[in-house]
Design a protein around this motif. Structure first.
Motif, PDB file in Angstrom:
ATOM      1  N   ASP A   1      41.242 -22.676 -15.650  1.00 48.99           N
ATOM      2  CA  ASP A   1      40.773 -21.593 -14.537  1.00 48.99           C
ATOM      3  C   ASP A   1      39.417 -21.116 -15.169  1.00 48.99           C
ATOM      4  O   ASP A   1      39.233 -21.098 -16.293  1.00 48.99           O
ATOM      5  CB  ASP A   1      41.630 -20.473 -14.347  1.00 48.99           C
ATOM      6  CG  ASP A   1      42.881 -20.863 -13.628  1.00 48.99           C
ATOM      7  OD1 ASP A   1      43.063 -21.877 -12.917  1.00 48.99           O
ATOM      8  OD2 ASP A   1      43.887 -20.141 -13.652  1.00 48.99           O
ATOM      9  N   VAL A   2      38.393 -20.831 -14.110  1.00 51.55           N
ATOM     10  CA  VAL A   2      37.224 -19.998 -14.638  1.00 51.55           C
ATOM     11  C   VAL A   2      36.941 -18.718 -13.787  1.00 51.55           C
ATOM     12  O   VAL A   2      37.619 -18.339 -12.801  1.00 51.55           O
ATOM     13  CB  VAL A   2      36.091 -20.925 -14.052  1.00 51.55           C
ATOM     14  CG1 VAL A   2      34.580 -20.362 -14.101  1.00 51.55           C
ATOM     15  CG2 VAL A   2      36.128 -22.282 -14.567  1.00 51.55           C
ATOM     16  N   PHE A   3      36.652 -17.813 -14.816  1.00 50.67           N
ATOM     17  CA  PHE A   3      36.547 -16.446 -14.293  1.00 50.67           C
ATOM     18  C   PHE A   3      34.913 -16.110 -14.731  1.00 50.67           C
ATOM     19  O   PHE A   3      34.395 -16.624 -15.431  1.00 50.67           O
ATOM     20  CB  PHE A   3      37.490 -15.266 -14.776  1.00 50.67           C
ATOM     21  CG  PHE A   3      37.001 -15.016 -16.352  1.00 50.67           C
ATOM     22  CD1 PHE A   3      36.224 -14.019 -16.612  1.00 50.67           C
ATOM     23  CD2 PHE A   3      37.926 -15.620 -17.432  1.00 50.67           C
ATOM     24  CE1 PHE A   3      35.955 -13.678 -18.185  1.00 50.67           C
ATOM     25  CE2 PHE A   3      37.732 -15.269 -18.595  1.00 50.67           C
ATOM     26  CZ  PHE A   3      36.444 -14.198 -19.018  1.00 50.67           C
ATOM     27  N   HIS A   4      34.590 -15.247 -13.663  1.00 52.00           N
ATOM     28  CA  HIS A   4      33.104 -14.872 -13.560  1.00 52.00           C
ATOM     29  C   HIS A   4      33.093 -13.400 -13.334  1.00 52.00           C
ATOM     30  O   HIS A   4      33.560 -12.786 -12.616  1.00 52.00           O
ATOM     31  CB  HIS A   4      32.388 -15.543 -12.509  1.00 52.00           C
ATOM     32  CG  HIS A   4      30.896 -15.255 -12.425  1.00 52.00           C
ATOM     33  ND1 HIS A   4      30.414 -14.992 -11.111  1.00 52.00           N
ATOM     34  CD2 HIS A   4      30.180 -15.258 -13.038  1.00 52.00           C
ATOM     35  CE1 HIS A   4      29.039 -14.542 -11.170  1.00 52.00           C
ATOM     36  NE2 HIS A   4      28.935 -14.940 -12.765  1.00 52.00           N
ATOM     37  N   LEU A   5      32.404 -12.587 -14.205  1.00 52.33           N
ATOM     38  CA  LEU A   5      32.286 -11.206 -14.125  1.00 52.33           C
ATOM     39  C   LEU A   5      30.565 -10.829 -13.974  1.00 52.33           C
ATOM     40  O   LEU A   5      29.874 -11.187 -15.039  1.00 52.33           O
ATOM     41  CB  LEU A   5      32.775 -10.717 -15.171  1.00 52.33           C
ATOM     42  CG  LEU A   5      34.232 -10.293 -15.355  1.00 52.33           C
ATOM     43  CD1 LEU A   5      34.735  -9.743 -16.766  1.00 52.33           C
ATOM     44  CD2 LEU A   5      34.830  -9.570 -14.198  1.00 52.33           C
TER      45      LEU A   5
END
Length: 88
Positions: free
Chosen positions: A62-66
C-alpha cells in the motif's frame, strides 16, 4: 505496488531520493504534522494513520500520501512497520 514502480513514481513526481523508515511494534505517535509532503510504500508490517475522525490501515504494497502540514497520528502494527518514503 512494488518497490521499483513506486521509486519510479517518486522520481516522476519530483521527490528526491527515498529513505527507509522502521518503527517498532505496537508504538504510536500522537497528533503531529510535517512541513513536507510525504509519499510512502509499506515494505513490511502495517501502519494506521488517523486524520480527524478517519483512520486507515496500510499494509505491504500500500502507498500513503500526506500533504504538508496535515495533522495526523500514527499507530504501528504488532510487527512494527518498515516503509520507503519520499519527502519534498
Amino acid at each position: 505496488m512494488d518497490r521499483n514502480t513506486f521509486t519510479e513514481s517518486l522520481t516522476k513526481d519530483g521527490f528526491p531520493d527515498a529513505v527507509v523508515v522502521t518503527r517498532e511494534a505496537n508504538a504510536a505517535m500522537d497528533i503531529h504534522s510535517h512541513s513536507f509532503e510525504a509519499k510512502a510504500l509499506i515494505l513490511e508490517g502495517e501502519l494506521q494513520i488517523r486524520i480527524g475522525d478517519e483512520e486507515r490501515t496500510y499494509r505491504v504494497g500500500d502507498v500513503f500520501h500526506l500533504p504538508p502540514d496535515k495533522a495526523h497520528s500514527e499507530r504501528y502494527g504488532p510487527n512494527g512497520v518498515t516503509y520507503l518514503v519520499g519527502r519534498k
